[in-house]
Scaffold this motif. Structure first.
Motif, PDB file in Angstrom:
ATOM      1  N   LYS A 176      14.899  16.206   8.922  1.00 12.12           N
ATOM      2  CA  LYS A 176      15.655  14.968   8.790  1.00 12.12           C
ATOM      3  C   LYS A 176      16.828  14.996   8.006  1.00 12.12           C
ATOM      4  O   LYS A 176      17.283  16.063   7.677  1.00 12.12           O
ATOM      5  N   TRP A 177      17.751  14.145   8.431  1.00  7.97           N
ATOM      6  CA  TRP A 177      18.943  14.251   8.074  1.00  7.97           C
ATOM      7  C   TRP A 177      19.711  12.844   7.476  1.00  7.97           C
ATOM      8  O   TRP A 177      18.959  11.678   7.831  1.00  7.97           O
ATOM      9  N   ASP A 178      20.638  12.729   6.735  1.00  9.53           N
ATOM     10  CA  ASP A 178      21.315  11.559   6.127  1.00  9.53           C
ATOM     11  C   ASP A 178      22.767  11.708   6.417  1.00  9.53           C
ATOM     12  O   ASP A 178      23.571  12.337   6.185  1.00  9.53           O
ATOM     13  N   ALA A 179      23.276  10.559   7.034  1.00  7.88           N
ATOM     14  CA  ALA A 179      24.518  10.519   7.661  1.00  7.88           C
ATOM     15  C   ALA A 179      25.572  10.474   6.693  1.00  7.88           C
ATOM     16  O   ALA A 179      26.606  10.722   6.539  1.00  7.88           O
ATOM     17  N   ASN A 180      25.239  10.023   5.310  1.00  9.06           N
ATOM     18  CA  ASN A 180      25.893  10.135   4.171  1.00  9.06           C
ATOM     19  C   ASN A 180      27.375   9.641   4.261  1.00  9.06           C
ATOM     20  O   ASN A 180      28.486   9.991   3.793  1.00  9.06           O
ATOM     21  N   GLY A 181      27.536   8.375   5.163  1.00 12.83           N
ATOM     22  CA  GLY A 181      28.630   7.878   5.267  1.00 12.83           C
ATOM     23  C   GLY A 181      29.618   8.386   6.405  1.00 12.83           C
ATOM     24  O   GLY A 181      30.636   7.962   6.937  1.00 12.83           O
ATOM     25  N   PHE A 182      29.036   9.388   7.095  1.00 13.59           N
ATOM     26  CA  PHE A 182      29.779   9.895   8.105  1.00 13.59           C
ATOM     27  C   PHE A 182      29.143   9.410   9.650  1.00 13.59           C
ATOM     28  O   PHE A 182      28.108   9.008   9.728  1.00 13.59           O
ATOM     29  N   ASP A 183      29.675   9.786  10.476  1.00  7.92           N
ATOM     30  CA  ASP A 183      29.106   9.543  12.023  1.00  7.92           C
ATOM     31  C   ASP A 183      27.973  10.005  12.311  1.00  7.92           C
ATOM     32  O   ASP A 183      27.637  11.415  12.261  1.00  7.92           O
ATOM     33  N   PRO A 184      26.838   9.221  12.430  1.00  6.46           N
ATOM     34  CA  PRO A 184      25.619   9.933  12.693  1.00  6.46           C
ATOM     35  C   PRO A 184      25.566  10.891  13.911  1.00  6.46           C
ATOM     36  O   PRO A 184      24.684  11.754  14.056  1.00  6.46           O
ATOM     37  N   GLY A 185      26.576  10.819  14.827  1.00  4.24           N
ATOM     38  CA  GLY A 185      26.532  11.689  15.949  1.00  4.24           C
ATOM     39  C   GLY A 185      26.879  13.130  15.548  1.00  4.24           C
ATOM     40  O   GLY A 185      26.788  14.081  16.359  1.00  4.24           O
ATOM     41  N   LEU A 186      27.219  13.494  14.191  1.00  2.00           N
ATOM     42  CA  LEU A 186      27.542  14.805  13.786  1.00  2.00           C
ATOM     43  C   LEU A 186      26.298  15.546  13.809  1.00  2.00           C
ATOM     44  O   LEU A 186      26.329  16.901  13.495  1.00  2.00           O
ATOM     45  N   ALA A 187      25.255  14.651  13.522  1.00  4.32           N
ATOM     46  CA  ALA A 187      23.988  15.334  13.393  1.00  4.32           C
ATOM     47  C   ALA A 187      23.050  15.361  14.610  1.00  4.32           C
ATOM     48  O   ALA A 187      22.591  16.462  14.710  1.00  4.32           O
ATOM     49  N   ARG A 188      23.350  14.175  15.339  1.00  2.00           N
ATOM     50  CA  ARG A 188      22.261  14.321  16.557  1.00  2.00           C
ATOM     51  C   ARG A 188      23.251  14.386  17.886  1.00  2.00           C
ATOM     52  O   ARG A 188      24.640  13.898  17.636  1.00  2.00           O
ATOM     53  N   PRO A 227      15.995  16.113   3.329  1.00  2.00           N
ATOM     54  CA  PRO A 227      16.897  15.456   4.389  1.00  2.00           C
ATOM     55  C   PRO A 227      18.309  16.374   4.186  1.00  2.00           C
ATOM     56  O   PRO A 227      18.736  16.525   2.984  1.00  2.00           O
ATOM     57  N   TYR A 228      19.009  16.590   5.139  1.00  2.00           N
ATOM     58  CA  TYR A 228      20.253  17.455   5.061  1.00  2.00           C
ATOM     59  C   TYR A 228      21.403  16.050   5.105  1.00  2.00           C
ATOM     60  O   TYR A 228      21.437  15.271   6.024  1.00  2.00           O
ATOM     61  N   LYS A 229      22.023  16.301   4.107  1.00  2.38           N
ATOM     62  CA  LYS A 229      23.280  15.074   4.100  1.00  2.38           C
ATOM     63  C   LYS A 229      24.551  15.878   4.888  1.00  2.38           C
ATOM     64  O   LYS A 229      24.893  16.967   4.597  1.00  2.38           O
ATOM     65  N   ILE A 230      25.130  15.245   5.741  1.00  2.00           N
ATOM     66  CA  ILE A 230      26.173  15.474   6.355  1.00  2.00           C
ATOM     67  C   ILE A 230      27.422  15.398   5.449  1.00  2.00           C
ATOM     68  O   ILE A 230      27.402  14.375   4.651  1.00  2.00           O
ATOM     69  N   MET A 231      28.157  16.486   5.028  1.00  2.87           N
ATOM     70  CA  MET A 231      28.833  16.714   4.159  1.00  2.87           C
ATOM     71  C   MET A 231      30.495  16.699   4.446  1.00  2.87           C
ATOM     72  O   MET A 231      31.224  16.817   3.753  1.00  2.87           O
ATOM     73  N   GLY A 232      30.583  16.641   5.774  1.00  2.00           N
ATOM     74  CA  GLY A 232      32.214  16.689   6.476  1.00  2.00           C
ATOM     75  C   GLY A 232      32.096  16.482   7.857  1.00  2.00           C
ATOM     76  O   GLY A 232      31.003  16.543   8.431  1.00  2.00           O
ATOM     77  N   ASP A 233      33.296  16.565   8.334  1.00  2.00           N
ATOM     78  CA  ASP A 233      33.558  16.512   9.751  1.00  2.00           C
ATOM     79  C   ASP A 233      33.439  17.743  10.346  1.00  2.00           C
ATOM     80  O   ASP A 233      33.161  18.814   9.656  1.00  2.00           O
ATOM     81  N   ARG A 234      33.692  17.642  11.791  1.00  2.00           N
ATOM     82  CA  ARG A 234      33.854  18.987  12.450  1.00  2.00           C
ATOM     83  C   ARG A 234      34.835  19.858  11.902  1.00  2.00           C
ATOM     84  O   ARG A 234      35.969  19.364  11.281  1.00  2.00           O
ATOM     85  N   VAL A 235      34.604  21.178  11.859  1.00  2.00           N
ATOM     86  CA  VAL A 235      35.362  22.121  10.979  1.00  2.00           C
ATOM     87  C   VAL A 235      36.770  22.156  11.777  1.00  2.00           C
ATOM     88  O   VAL A 235      37.674  22.474  10.874  1.00  2.00           O
ATOM     89  N   TYR A 236      36.714  22.143  12.893  1.00  2.00           N
ATOM     90  CA  TYR A 236      38.262  21.957  13.561  1.00  2.00           C
ATOM     91  C   TYR A 236      38.950  20.609  13.693  1.00  2.00           C
ATOM     92  O   TYR A 236      39.945  20.766  14.294  1.00  2.00           O
TER      93      TYR A 236
END
Length: 373
Positions: A176-188, A227-236
């Motif tokens: 399970k994941w939580d967008a946490n205010g970020f783009d959901p596409g970062l997880a799926r 659930p995993y919270k998205i904590m940031g954007d792509r590292v690059y």
């Protein structure tokens, strides 16, 4: 001033500085070590174009006669008895590569007494679930000591667990994941909501961390399923000079006080290296990890080189706090050239790595950067 005494000291200082700078200029690829063959190198009676011959068919996991399976992915877990367990994916060689990875890929378990191999395929890891379907398969030891297998890409991101490295593995659930205010596409990865390229890291603070295809860090404080919270954007993202698309296959590890990510830009066959002190913020680019057409990492101690056409799915193996080996999924020809029932295919290769020297030099580099701030 006595210059006869001062000058030698200056020369020594200059040499020390030069050595330090040289270490700072080294990249990850410089720490790969020559492979010790587990058996004599062979060319006859095995599959593969001349660029991957002769080779050690006992390294890693392969079907040397290509009569049954092609292998891909993989993560190694060492058990309490010193055996090495490789959780990976395979498909029938009667399928082409383009068909096999998404139409026939299944999660498997293989075992070896040596991390370099040979690994013996013990069969499907969880045959009771969708006939063993699995891709992007990896294994790990959980914080509670149980063994876990993760699959994604052609599945949604499932975790299977067992008290024993030999199984049986039962489905624990879906990540399970939580967008946490970020783009959901970062997880799926796609519209089906599937995750892709999932690698799970056990952090030293007791949390679980996912780095998936996007490379965006995701953190769970509630166990392996999240659930995993998205904590940031792509590292690059903060490095516009780097390709911002068509990146995949990240691996993540913690060693020498740093979190590391290596991912692959597949069109250029170039892998890039990033580090962070907390695994969430301030990911810094550390240069090219390896580039297929420029660096030859599949080198044996006698100087023989296997020049695999595609080198993908890098996975770091950490032992005693340092990376000891990397796993790679490799194929001898272009993926479209690997057809059903032919003499081409893929395997998993294990390459030794000097993680002690790598961490030492990275720490020197971090210290020098802190001093210069």
């Amino acid at each position: 001033m006595n210059f006869s005494k001062t000058l030698p000291a200056l020369y020594v200082l200059s040499a020390i500085c030069a050595t330090s700078v040289a270490a700072a200029e080294k990249s990850l690829v410089d720490y790969f070590l020559p492979m010790e063959p587990q058996a004599p190198l062979v060319s006859e009676g095995i599959w593969g174009d001349p660029n991957v011959l002769p080779r050690d068919i006992k390294n890693g996991l392969e079907d040397p006669e290509m009569t049954r399976f092609c292998y891909w992915d993989g993560g190694v877990v060492k058990d309490d008895d010193g055996r090495f367990h490789l959780y990976a994916s395979r498909w029938d060689q009667s399928l082409s590569h383009s068909e096999g990875w998404h139409l026939g890929s299944k999660g498997i378990h293989a075992v070896s007494n040596d991390i370099m191999g040979p690994y013996v395929d013990e069969g499907l890891a969880y045959p009771q679930w969708r006939e063993g379907m699995g891709h992007n398969v990896m294994g790990l030891r959980m914080h509670d000591g149980r063994y876990a297998i993760v699959t994604s890409e052609i599945t949604h991101g499932e975790v299977f667990v067992s008290d024993s490295p030999d199984g049986p593995f039962e489905l624990l659930g879906q990540i399970k994941w939580d967008a946490n205010g970020f783009d959901p596409g970062l997880a799926r990865y796609n519209q089906n909501g599937r995750m892709s390229n999932v690698k799970i890291l056990l952090r030293p603070d007791g949390k679980y961390m996912i780095i998936a295809r996007s490379t965006a860090p995701m953190l769970s404080e509630d166990g392996i399923l999240g659930p995993y919270k998205i904590m940031g954007d792509r590292v690059y993202r903060n490095y516009p000079e780097l390709p911002q698309e068509k990146n995949e296959d990240p691996t993540v590890w913690y060693s020498g006080g740093l979190y590391h990510i290596v991912y692959n830009h597949w069109p250029s066959k170039t892998s890039h290296h990033f580090t962070s002190e907390d695994g969430i913020n301030d990911w810094k680019y550390r240069g090219i990890a390896f580039k297929k057409d420029e660096t030859k990492i599949f080198r044996y101690k006698d100087g023989t080189i296997n020049d695999w056409t595609y080198v993908e799915r890098p996975t770091a193996v950490v032992e005693d706090g340092h990376v000891s080996h990397f796993l790679f999924s490799v194929i001898d020809v272009g993926k479209g050239q690997d057809r059903a029932n032919d003499r081409h295919g893929s395997k998993i290769v294990v390459v030794p790595f000097d993680g002690v020297a790598f961490d030492r030099d990275m720490q020197s580099r971090i210290s020098r950067e802190s001093t210069n701030q």
